[in-house]
Design an enzyme around this catalytic site. Structure first.
Site, PDB file in Angstrom:
ATOM      1  NE  ARG A  14      -4.122  -1.862   1.761  1.00  0.00           N
ATOM      2  CZ  ARG A  14      -4.127  -2.867   2.640  1.00  0.00           C
ATOM      3  NH1 ARG A  14      -3.316  -2.857   3.667  1.00  0.00           N
ATOM      4  NH2 ARG A  14      -4.962  -3.854   2.467  1.00  0.00           N
TER       5      ARG A  14
ATOM      6  CE  LYS B 152       0.476  14.184 -14.677  1.00  0.00           C
ATOM      7  NZ  LYS B 152       0.143  14.321 -16.098  1.00  0.00           N
TER       8      LYS B 152
ATOM      9  CD  GLU C 101       8.330  16.147 -22.039  1.00  0.00           C
ATOM     10  OE1 GLU C 101       7.605  17.144 -21.842  1.00  0.00           O
ATOM     11  OE2 GLU C 101       7.871  14.988 -22.153  1.00  0.00           O
TER      12      GLU C 101
ATOM     13  CE  LYS D 280       6.125  17.698 -14.301  1.00  0.00           C
ATOM     14  NZ  LYS D 280       6.388  16.417 -14.901  1.00  0.00           N
TER      15      LYS D 280
ATOM     16  CD  GLU E 176      -2.784  16.666 -15.639  1.00  0.00           C
ATOM     17  OE1 GLU E 176      -1.988  15.853 -15.173  1.00  0.00           O
ATOM     18  OE2 GLU E 176      -2.938  16.882 -16.848  1.00  0.00           O
TER      19      GLU E 176
ATOM     20  NE  ARG F 157       1.371  17.562 -12.740  1.00  0.00           N
ATOM     21  CZ  ARG F 157       1.792  16.623 -11.935  1.00  0.00           C
ATOM     22  NH1 ARG F 157       1.251  16.469 -10.743  1.00  0.00           N
ATOM     23  NH2 ARG F 157       2.764  15.806 -12.310  1.00  0.00           N
TER      24      ARG F 157
ATOM     25  CG  ASN G 298      -0.616  16.892 -20.630  1.00  0.00           C
ATOM     26  OD1 ASN G 298      -0.158  16.029 -21.343  1.00  0.00           O
ATOM     27  ND2 ASN G 298      -0.998  16.688 -19.387  1.00  0.00           N
TER      28      ASN G 298
ATOM     29  CG  HIS H 118       2.540  15.844 -23.473  1.00  0.00           C
ATOM     30  ND1 HIS H 118       3.348  16.928 -23.665  1.00  0.00           N
ATOM     31  CD2 HIS H 118       3.305  14.912 -22.831  1.00  0.00           C
ATOM     32  CE1 HIS H 118       4.551  16.684 -23.144  1.00  0.00           C
ATOM     33  NE2 HIS H 118       4.543  15.450 -22.634  1.00  0.00           N
TER      34      HIS H 118
ATOM     35  CG  HIS I 255       0.397  11.105 -24.552  1.00  0.00           C
ATOM     36  ND1 HIS I 255      -0.068  11.681 -23.393  1.00  0.00           N
ATOM     37  CD2 HIS I 255       1.662  10.704 -24.281  1.00  0.00           C
ATOM     38  CE1 HIS I 255       0.875  11.633 -22.463  1.00  0.00           C
ATOM     39  NE2 HIS I 255       1.940  11.050 -22.987  1.00  0.00           N
TER      40      HIS I 255
ATOM     41  CG  HIS J 142       7.329  11.062 -23.940  1.00  0.00           C
ATOM     42  ND1 HIS J 142       5.957  10.889 -23.926  1.00  0.00           N
ATOM     43  CD2 HIS J 142       7.590  12.200 -23.260  1.00  0.00           C
ATOM     44  CE1 HIS J 142       5.416  11.897 -23.245  1.00  0.00           C
ATOM     45  NE2 HIS J 142       6.387  12.710 -22.836  1.00  0.00           N
TER      46      HIS J 142
HETATM   47  N1  LIG Z   1       5.625  10.927 -15.105  1.00  0.00           N
HETATM   48  C1  LIG Z   1       5.687  11.955 -15.900  1.00  0.00           C
HETATM   49  O1  LIG Z   1       5.270  13.062 -15.534  1.00  0.00           O
HETATM   50  C2  LIG Z   1       6.305  11.796 -17.230  1.00  0.00           C
HETATM   51  C3  LIG Z   1       6.615  12.928 -17.983  1.00  0.00           C
HETATM   52  C4  LIG Z   1       7.247  12.770 -19.232  1.00  0.00           C
HETATM   53  C5  LIG Z   1       7.565  11.495 -19.660  1.00  0.00           C
HETATM   54  N2  LIG Z   1       7.233  10.409 -18.919  1.00  0.00           N
HETATM   55  C6  LIG Z   1       7.571   9.054 -19.360  1.00  0.00           C
HETATM   56  O2  LIG Z   1       8.977   8.922 -19.437  1.00  0.00           O
HETATM   57  C7  LIG Z   1       9.306   7.901 -20.346  1.00  0.00           C
HETATM   58  C8  LIG Z   1      10.430   8.321 -21.245  1.00  0.00           C
HETATM   59  O3  LIG Z   1      11.567   8.574 -20.447  1.00  0.00           O
HETATM   60  P1  LIG Z   1      13.032   8.579 -21.057  1.00  0.00           P
HETATM   61  O4  LIG Z   1      13.028   9.384 -22.297  1.00  0.00           O
HETATM   62  O5  LIG Z   1      13.941   8.936 -20.028  1.00  0.00           O
HETATM   63  O6  LIG Z   1      13.224   7.082 -21.544  1.00  0.00           O
HETATM   64  P2  LIG Z   1      13.956   5.825 -20.904  1.00  0.00           P
HETATM   65  O7  LIG Z   1      13.726   5.729 -19.478  1.00  0.00           O
HETATM   66  O8  LIG Z   1      13.581   4.683 -21.758  1.00  0.00           O
HETATM   67  O9  LIG Z   1      15.466   6.155 -21.131  1.00  0.00           O
HETATM   68  C9  LIG Z   1      15.955   6.242 -22.429  1.00  0.00           C
HETATM   69  C10 LIG Z   1      17.177   5.388 -22.691  1.00  0.00           C
HETATM   70  O10 LIG Z   1      18.314   6.070 -22.265  1.00  0.00           O
HETATM   71  C11 LIG Z   1      19.057   5.272 -21.384  1.00  0.00           C
HETATM   72  N3  LIG Z   1      19.642   6.166 -20.416  1.00  0.00           N
HETATM   73  C12 LIG Z   1      18.989   6.912 -19.482  1.00  0.00           C
HETATM   74  N4  LIG Z   1      19.887   7.665 -18.827  1.00  0.00           N
HETATM   75  C13 LIG Z   1      21.101   7.393 -19.335  1.00  0.00           C
HETATM   76  C14 LIG Z   1      22.397   7.862 -19.063  1.00  0.00           C
HETATM   77  N5  LIG Z   1      22.615   8.789 -18.160  1.00  0.00           N
HETATM   78  N6  LIG Z   1      23.414   7.355 -19.764  1.00  0.00           N
HETATM   79  C15 LIG Z   1      23.207   6.411 -20.715  1.00  0.00           C
HETATM   80  N7  LIG Z   1      22.007   5.955 -21.017  1.00  0.00           N
HETATM   81  C16 LIG Z   1      20.963   6.435 -20.321  1.00  0.00           C
HETATM   82  C17 LIG Z   1      18.103   4.276 -20.830  1.00  0.00           C
HETATM   83  O11 LIG Z   1      18.748   3.102 -20.460  1.00  0.00           O
HETATM   84  C18 LIG Z   1      17.184   4.043 -22.008  1.00  0.00           C
HETATM   85  O12 LIG Z   1      17.738   3.112 -22.891  1.00  0.00           O
HETATM   86  C19 LIG Z   1       8.031   7.629 -21.112  1.00  0.00           C
HETATM   87  O13 LIG Z   1       7.503   6.410 -20.695  1.00  0.00           O
HETATM   88  C20 LIG Z   1       7.101   8.755 -20.720  1.00  0.00           C
HETATM   89  O14 LIG Z   1       5.763   8.388 -20.763  1.00  0.00           O
HETATM   90  C21 LIG Z   1       6.630  10.560 -17.717  1.00  0.00           C
HETATM   91 ZN   LIG Z   2       6.121  14.486 -21.715  1.00  0.00          ZN
END
Ligand SMILES: NC(=O)c1ccc[n+]([C@@H]2O[C@H](COP(=O)([O-])OP(=O)(O)OC[C@H]3O[C@@H](n4cnc5c(N)ncnc54)[C@H](O)[C@@H]3O)[C@@H](O)[C@H]2O)c1
Ligand SMILES: [Zn+2]
Length: 1571
Positions: A122, A144, A186, A245, A255, A259, A263, A266, A270, A282
């Site tokens: 939980r 989130k 972003e 942010k 949100e 907030r 987006n 997005h 999305h 993304h």
């Molecule tokens: N929660 C939120 O508010 C929010 C906001 C925006 C995006 N997201 C989510 O985030 C995700 C995308 O995140 P992302 O772009 O970081 O992708 P990811 O987590 O897949 O990372 C991208 C790649 O880069 C590599 N990597 C990360 N840091 C590294 C580093 N320092 N050195 C070498 N390699 C590294 C990872 O291993 C991976 O292969 C999506 O699922 C998206 O929906 C969430």
């Molecule tokens: Zn985003």
């Protein structure tokens, strides 16, 4: 760097530092005390950073447990199964409520681990340690958390705040380039919604940032980027984004509204991501989403075009995609059509939405949103933005009586104004500046030279230039100008003016720029003392320009014939020369003098007056002086663009004012209003700087009998559309150059206007338009092809404003080239109603074709079957046939023999080539099928033409057959003169010519055996359809959910001849395994192309199923040598040449080879690619990222993706099913080989490869038959294969053979269906039965007397088009998924096919007459079938007139002629029929009735039939007795009488296909029916 802390939700929990892990870990150990810490990261990051993390942890001296767990990197890990795996592992390791989780990674780790933390016991505490830029600036902040589901991303999750967010910028040093760029999306987003200043900084930092991450490497560790040049910037970005942010989240944690604005980009992003993940990241999807949402804002009037342009530009500057059609996106995700409907459907599940209302964040300006939350937007507005095409609805009544429009600024004036304002002293506000690459590069360069300061005001509408009056500094890096031609010319002179005593200015550009000439300008400047050197090639950029080498001044000469841009460049720089300048243009009349005048005019506006020498022509005196800018400079609008709004007023009878261009303009097209619109009847009021046009009442424009548009060629298209509705002939000349613009614009106007019923004549120097009344414009279902030409699109939008029907305009984005906001103006200012339209809708819309159809040419040896095949192609494509020999005889009014006798062969060949050229060049007017003379390839002139046609992606078919057969045929045929030389010699000489001159090969099999000729004909008809761009049949095939193809494993298909018909039962295609083919003479090795050719031809004769043509290499499980790439390519291209429906393309082939094949296939959409990969040893598991990449690689080239592995355990099949769910975008064949993989074959769905017990071997281990797959599905209780009951309903049916037929088919394919009799003539009884059976009712065959009554049980919308046309049904189908009932009629197809079959292959019925005996329910189908065969006069013989009348009433369009008595058959107008269908009971004796007398008269042979062996066919619809009296009578009179069992089988096969989606062969049906 010190640790910087940011407060969020009241706590300082965001910490930002560089190399600060020690501090972070210490904080964790002290302030988040626990007995167990769990560090989760991915397998990519672990080797790079885990040691550093563990060291920092050890440094704290904590004794608590630190467990680590790694998952696979990538979006696919953000899944339920990964979450479950982590939870199980934590439970196994005794983690409890006090556990603290450390999420180390990108957004994937953060989101997923956050969700684990939110639900584990939980909820446990967790810490975000983001490592990707995206995670640092966005995902780690805000709490989130989420995982993805097959329905979309982030659909399941929770709000769960991390205790800390520790950001260590050092992580970024190992971040891959693409991920860096991804994160920038972003960052740009945040600036776009909140911080205009930061947005500017980001614009300026782009090149430094990109240079750093792309090229600067740490020499010690090549995978590390040396980020020191951008460390400051990164710290600023991360701090800034985090602060914003944090602020927004603090104000609105859950949100509720504010907030939302985070987006931006997005909502649409999305939706794209849902279909493009994991190939497109993304941030990349968000970048595309931002462009679309900015365009949406512009469309809705909240955002300026300038702002949209800035957003697009900044994304490009950071190498982010701006559209799904970008090359980078297409190469990663494959070339796919994403239906707008689908995107909107995905957007419907957006959490921001307000119930059914979609909400999108709209912008008001850069740095500011329209509302402080997302705004409700209608689906139709979103659809317009997302759709590639537009439908314009008639909206004449909505167009306001008066409008004001400011078209985009002129490019030439914009560039000059920038230079002049920068070189001036004082501040100048520039308005209406054009945003283009040219101006962008110009501004960047001027900034680099420190020539001026630039800033934006007024929402980006005004550019403020603070000029330094000519003071500049050498820049610290080179000036890159892309392909901006004007900028490079102007800046070359300006750079010479940099006053420093030392320093170098480097001007460079892209590859194309480095080829463009600049020599004459450089020579002139050098001669005047400037020091300029070429870095690479003489005469082009890059240039090294020494600072402080300003021109001496005095007398400067330039050749008059050089570009006017050189002249303008020198003119503008001249006031800064050391002495006053006299510039002379020598040696003839200068080109484009109006541009020189424009420069002089503008210099005057900036305070310097150039004097033209009163005596010497083209000589100018420029004083030594300083520019002084006006306070405000409004850039004149582009005159060509201005023609569209003005024409809108002209055509719609309203008033439009363009306040930004008038008579003082120096642009040629500015004369359009006065020289074109006025004489057409408009009122034109023009001032120095404005133009106002009022059109005459709609429909009263006057034609222009003769108008020279040489001074304004670009405006001729606008004139054309106005002339189209000005009744009478408008003749435009002086526009020869428009034949070779973005497209052949003159031809384009001819074709496109013809679609609306306006005739044009295409002339070398112009066009004649035969204008008609607005009301007479023809309704068209075709779309307007824009040829990717902005002017075609905008012109037709003008015409669409008065077109009384909806008009589809394809490719709306092409206007971006000059006026990206045109549609917004069109809809926003002129109030024309628009609807978005998708590519697949355009292709599916009836009568439309994706491209203008061009003529098809047929070449080949005499006797090869050329004329027969040309006739068939003509019949199937409905394009007229032109026989070149006959045409030549007609034109020259002499026989070919005479022509040759009189003028000789050479002259004849020349005439032939002339005609060929004519036929080809008039291709846009009316496409035809051209059957060419056999010897046409003997002339080089004609060969060149053919090659040109092929290069233009036209179609030239080489028709050929075995040369020995040709030889025999020609020897037999005495009606033709023999060749003067041996046929074999002729063939040897021409062989390669035919090959070089053709794009396709139709290798005709030998036609003597009539049994299979129908297959050949059907195949050819289908090929002809595809050649004219109609791919419906193949698209339908790929849309079906469960289909099969039979793998033919023969070395020689002759062995398959007897079994193939039965073996293909249930299959929708056959696979020809080319690698297995071996001619009897060949034991092993690579199959010979000529043998393969024969085999393909043979297969076309054996079956009319689509062919999958596969050259399978050894490593992929076949027998083709692995590295024989050239041979493999030759064979695959042979398949493409032979128009096979599919070629298999192994993804292991070299990229270049795949690209070549892809291009060959793509250039004419006749064949599709199945891109395949076989993991023969089962090396990779289905949840391995490897398969995602393989899918992506295959999707790039294939319309269908085929992935095959080997099952090692049963569970591999379940993993495969998961994989399939995650990859829904393209039809995917995914199977596991081996016995353990059989389940995957059962579940596969589309195009499952199958075998049959009659085949010698299986193509792969574990392969099943159609029957086995269905049995398997049935045993699994799969909902697609439920036990169903089918019936024949009607009376009498006791002797019906339908049960035997259908039960036979069902059994053959293994479906658990039964087919029974239900004898009744009461439809209510049938209805009762259906209700009683409920879900187990599958469908029914309906026969007499219920065919009409049964219509009532089906809702109108559920009747097929044929059933509606016939007005009767014979097939009822219940859709098991929805329970809906559908009605269809297959009788007519049964009739049509049986007649075609019996009449033989070389028969066309066009213009002939036919007879239908009887006028009841079946007669309707018969009439319809005869009509579909092309028969124009249909006689109906019946006892009473009333039933015939009701037939006539039903088929109002058809020519139905009653025969009631013998006199009717003796009328002079009577055309003896060649086809008859008897639709009366076979059991009533004819006796000596009136009917018999009339029939005898009609059926008896007539001399009129002439000597041609017309085979007359009588089809008996009654199937009892087998030989009816009517059949006997017909046979007596020499007809070919076909028993009723034939149409029964044919319509039954169609019925079976409707019920099961499966194909069944004729011979098998016949066997079942005969019992
Ligand atoms: N929660 C939120 O508010 C929010 C906001 C925006 C995006 N997201 C989510 O985030 C995700 C995308 O995140 P992302 O772009 O970081 O992708 P990811 O987590 O897949 O990372 C991208 C790649 O880069 C590599 N990597 C990360 N840091 C590294 C580093 N320092 N050195 C070498 N390699 C590294 C990872 O291993 C991976 O292969 C999506 O699922 C998206 O929906 C969430
Ligand atoms: Zn985003």
């Amino acid at each position: 760097m010190d640790i910087h802390k940011v407060s969020i939700l009241g706590t300082e929990s965001i910490w930002i530092g560089y190399d600060s892990l020690n501090e972070f870990m210490k904080e964790i150990a002290t302030n988040l005390a626990s007995s167990t810490y769990v560090l989760i990261t991915d397998t990519h990051l672990a080797p790079l950073h885990l040691p550093r993390l563990q060291k920092a942890w050890a440094h704290t001296g904590s004794t608590a447990r630190l467990l680590t767990y790694t998952i696979l990197p990538g979006e696919t890990s953000k899944s339920r199964s990964t979450k479950a795996a982590i939870e199980d592992w934590m439970l196994e390791n005794g983690c409890t409520r006090d556990t603290v989780i450390l999420a180390v990674g990108g957004g994937v780790i953060g989101d997923m681990i956050g969700y684990v933390a939110a639900t584990f016991m939980r909820g446990v505490r967790f810490v975000q340690i983001p490592t990707s830029l995206l995670a640092m600036v966005d995902s780690s902040i805000g709490g989130k958390t989420a995982i993805d589901t097959p329905h979309g991303k982030n659909l399941v999750g929770a709000f769960w705040q991390p205790k800390y967010i520790f950001i260590d910028l050092k992580f970024l040093e190992t971040l891959p380039v693409r991920e860096f760029i991804n994160g920038m999306a972003e960052v740009i987003k945040t600036a776009a919604i909140w911080d205009a200043e930061e947005f500017c900084r980001l614009e300026n930092d782009a090149s430094l940032f990109m240079d750093t991450i792309l090229s600067r490497r740490d020499p010690e560790n090549p995978s590390n980027v040396d980020l020191s040049p951008v460390r400051e910037m990164l710290a600023r970005i991360v701090k800034g984004s985090a602060a914003i942010k944090a602020q927004v989240v603090t104000l609105d944690e859950r949100e509720g509204g504010l907030r939302n604005i985070l987006n931006f980009g997005h909502s649409i992003g999305h939706a794209y991501e849902a279909v493009l993940t994991p190939f497109i990241l993304h941030g990349e999807c968000v970048a595309i989403g931002m462009v679309k949402e900015a365009e949406l804002s512009r469309f809705l009037g909240t955002l300026s075009s300038e702002a949209v342009a800035r957003i697009t530009k900044i994304l490009l500057a950071y190498h982010l995609p701006i559209s799904v059609t970008d090359e980078a996106v297409r190469s990663r995700a494959g070339d796919r059509i994403i239906p707008t409907k689908k995107l909107i459907q995905i957007m419907a599940v957006d959490k921001k939405n307000d119930g059914a209302k979609k909400k999108v964040v709209l912008l008001k300006a850069i740095g500011e949103t329209y509302e402080k939350k997302a705004t409700v937007v209608s689906d139709s507005d979103i659809a317009i933005i997302l759709s590639p095409h537009l439908k314009v609805s008639p909206s004449l009544d909505k167009i306001p009586s008066s409008t004001t429009v400011i078209p985009p600024g002129s490019k030439s004036i914009s560039n000059r104004a920038l230079v002049l304002a920068a070189m001036s002293s004082g501040k100048c506000k520039i308005q209406n500046l054009l945003h283009s690459d040219d101006t962008e590069h110009m501004i960047t360069a001027l900034i680099k030279l420190n020539a001026a300061e630039f800033s934006w005001e007024d929402n980006g509408k005004t550019l403020v230039v603070k000029g330094n009056g000519g003071k500049m500094n050498p820049p610290n890096s080179q000036i890159y100008l892309g392909n901006a031609g004007t900028a490079s010319r102007f800046l070359t002179s300006i750079a010479c003016l940099v006053p420093a005593s030392s320093g170098l200015i480097v001007l460079t550009g892209n590859e194309r720029m480095q080829e463009r000439p600049i020599g004459p300008l450089v020579d002139t400047l050098r001669a005047n003392g400037c020091q300029i050197e070429y870095v690479n090639r003489d005469g082009s950029l890059p240039l090294n320009i020494a600072a402080g080498s300003a021109p001496r001044g005095g007398r400067i000469t330039l050749a008059a014939t050089t570009s006017s841009q050189y002249v303008s460049s020198i003119l503008m720089a001249a006031p800064f020369a050391q002495e006053a300048v006299t510039l002379s243009l020598v040696g003839g009349n200068p080109v484009s003098l109006s541009y020189v005048d424009m420069t002089i005019e503008m210099m005057r506006a900036f305070g310097i007056s150039v004097q033209k020498d009163p005596e010497q022509a083209y000589t100018y005196h420029i004083p030594k002086a300083v520019y002084n800018s006006p306070e405000l400079y409004v850039i004149e609008s582009d005159a060509s663009s201005a023609t569209y709004p003005l024409a809108m007023a002209a055509i719609t009878g309203t008033t439009c004012e363009v306040p930004s261009i008038g008579y003082s303009s120096l642009q040629g097209d500015a004369k359009f209003a006065v020289d074109v619109l006025k004489p057409m009847g408009c009122t034109v009021i023009q001032t120095e700087n404005s133009t106002k046009v009022t059109g005459p009442p709609v429909g009263t424009l006057k034609p222009l009998p003769s108008i020279d548009m040489e001074p304004m060629t670009d405006a001729f298209l606008t004139a054309c559309v106005l002339a189209a509705v000005a009744p009478g002939v408008t003749s435009i000349y002086g526009i020869a150059n428009q034949h070779v613009k973005e497209c052949d614009r003159i031809a384009a106007m001819c074709v496109e206007l013809a679609k609306l019923g306006v005739k044009c004549v295409n002339k070398p120097d112009g066009i004649d338009i035969h204008g008609i009344n607005v009301a007479d414009l023809k309704e068209t279902k075709e779309f307007i092809d824009t040829y990717d030409d902005h002017r075609v699109a905008m012109s037709f939008s003008v015409l669409a404003a008065v077109y009384p029907f909806p008009l589809l305009i394809e490719n709306r984005k092409c206007v971006d080239k000059t006026w990206p906001a045109w549609w917004d103006c069109y809809h926003g200012d002129f109030k024309v109603e628009l609807t978005g339209f998708d590519s697949h809708e355009i292709i599916a819309s009836p009568g439309s074709r994706p491209r203008a159809v061009t003529s098809i040419f047929v070449i080949g040896m005499r006797g090869a079957g050329k004329s027969t095949l040309s006739q068939w192609i003509s019949a199937a494509s409905e394009l007229p046939l032109v026989d070149m020999d006959k045409e030549l005889e007609r034109i020259h009014k002499r026989s070919i023999k005479d022509i040759v006798a009189v003028s000789g062969w050479a002259e004849f060949r020349h005439m032939e080539a002339d005609l060929l050229r004519d036929l080809y060049n008039s291709r846009y007017e009316k496409p035809v099928i051209v059957s060419c003379g056999g010897g046409i390839v003997e002339s080089e002139e004609s060969r060149k033409l053919f090659q040109q046609i092929i290069a233009d992606y036209g179609i030239v078919i080489h028709v050929h057959r075995n040369i020995h057969t040709v030889h025999e045929y020609l020897m037999e045929d005495e009606t033709r003169p023999a060749y003067g030389e041996s046929i074999l010699d002729v063939w040897e000489r021409r062989k390669t010519w035919y090959q070089e001159c053709s794009s396709h090969l139709i290798y005709a099999p030998h036609f003597t055996a009539e049994d299979n000729s129908l297959n050949v004909k059907k195949n050819l008809a289908d090929i002809a359809q595809r050649m004219i761009g109609d791919t419906k049949s193949m698209d339908n095939l790929l849309e079906r959910e469960r289909t099969f193809f039979l793998s033919l494993t023969f070395a020689d298909l002759n062995e398959a001849a007897t079994i193939i018909d039965k073996a293909v039962t249930g299959s929708s295609a056959v696979e020809l395994r080319v690698d297995l083919l071996r001619s009897p003479e060949q034991a092993d090795g690579i199959p010979d192309p000529s043998y393969v050719t024969e085999q393909v031809a043979l297969l076309r004769k054996l079956t009319c199923l689509p062919i999958i043509y596969t050259v399978r290499t050894e490593s992929q499980g076949g027998q083709f040598p692995d590295h024989a790439y050239d041979e493999a390519e030759e064979l695959i291209l042979l398949g493409v040449r032979m128009c096979v429906e599919f070629v298999d393309l192994e993804s292991t082939f070299p990229d270049k080879m795949k690209d070549r094949i892809f291009t060959a296939v793509n250039s004419r959409s006749i064949t599709k690619i199945i891109a395949s990969f076989h993991d023969w040893e089962g090396k990779y598991k289905w949840n391995d990222i490897y398969w995602n990449n393989m899918y992506a690689a295959c999707a790039q080239h294939g319309s269908v993706v085929k992935l095959v592995s080997l099952a090692k355990q049963f569970e591999d099949n379940l993993a495969l099913l998961e994989f399939k769910k995650m990859h829904p975008t393209k039809p995917l064949i995914a199977i596991n080989m081996g016995r353990l993989g059989q389940a995957s074959r059962i579940m596969n769905g589309v195009l499952t490869p199958v075998t049959h017990s009659l085949l010698p071997i299986k193509a792969a281990p574990g392969q099943l038959s159609v029957r086995q797959v269905h049995k398997g599905l049935s045993l699994l209780g799969h909902p697609d294969v439920e036990p169903l009951k089918f019936f024949i309903v009607g009376k009498p049916i006791a002797h019906s053979r339908s049960p035997a037929l259908h039960n036979g088919f069902f059994k053959e394919v293994g479906l658990p269906y039964v087919y029974e009799r239900m004898e009744t003539d009461d439809i209510t009884e049938v209805q009762r039965k259906i209700i009683e059976l409920g879900d187990s009712f599958g469908g029914a065959s309906v026969t007499v007397p219920l065919k009409l009554d049964a219509m009532r049980v089906i809702q109108k919308g559920n009747l097929s088009a044929h059933a509606q046309a016939i007005g009767a049904i014979n097939t009822v189908t219940r859709d098991v998924k929805t329970g809906e009932m559908y009605g269809d009629n297959t009788d007519w197809l049964g009739i049509k096919t049986s007649i075609e079959y019996a009449a033989g292959f070389d028969h066309t019925f066009h213009g002939a007459s036919g007879l239908v005996i009887g006028a009841g329910g079946t007669s309707r189908a018969a009439v319809y079938a005869l009509h579909k065969l092309g028969i124009s006069t249909i006689y109906v013989l019946n006892r009473t007139i009333s039933n015939i009348e009701s037939l006539q009433e039903h088929f109002k369009e058809l020519n139905i002629v009653p025969i009631l008595n013998i006199e009717d058959t003796r009328a002079a107008s009577f055309i003896p029929p060649v086809v008859a269908v008897s639709c009366i009971s076979g059991e009533i004796p004819l006796g000596e009735t009136m009917l018999k007398t009339i029939l005898s008269e009609v059926l008896k042979p007539r001399s009129l039939l002439g000597p041609r062996k017309t085979r007359r066919v009588l089809l008996e619809m009654a199937y009892k007795p087998r030989l009816t009296q009517i059949m006997q009578l017909a046979e007596f009179h020499g007809w070919n009488a076909i028993p009723g069992l034939n149409p029964l089988v044919a319509q039954g096969i169609e019925q079976f296909k409707i019920w099961t989606g499966l194909e069944a062969p004729w011979s098998l049906g016949q066997q079942f029916v005969l019992g």
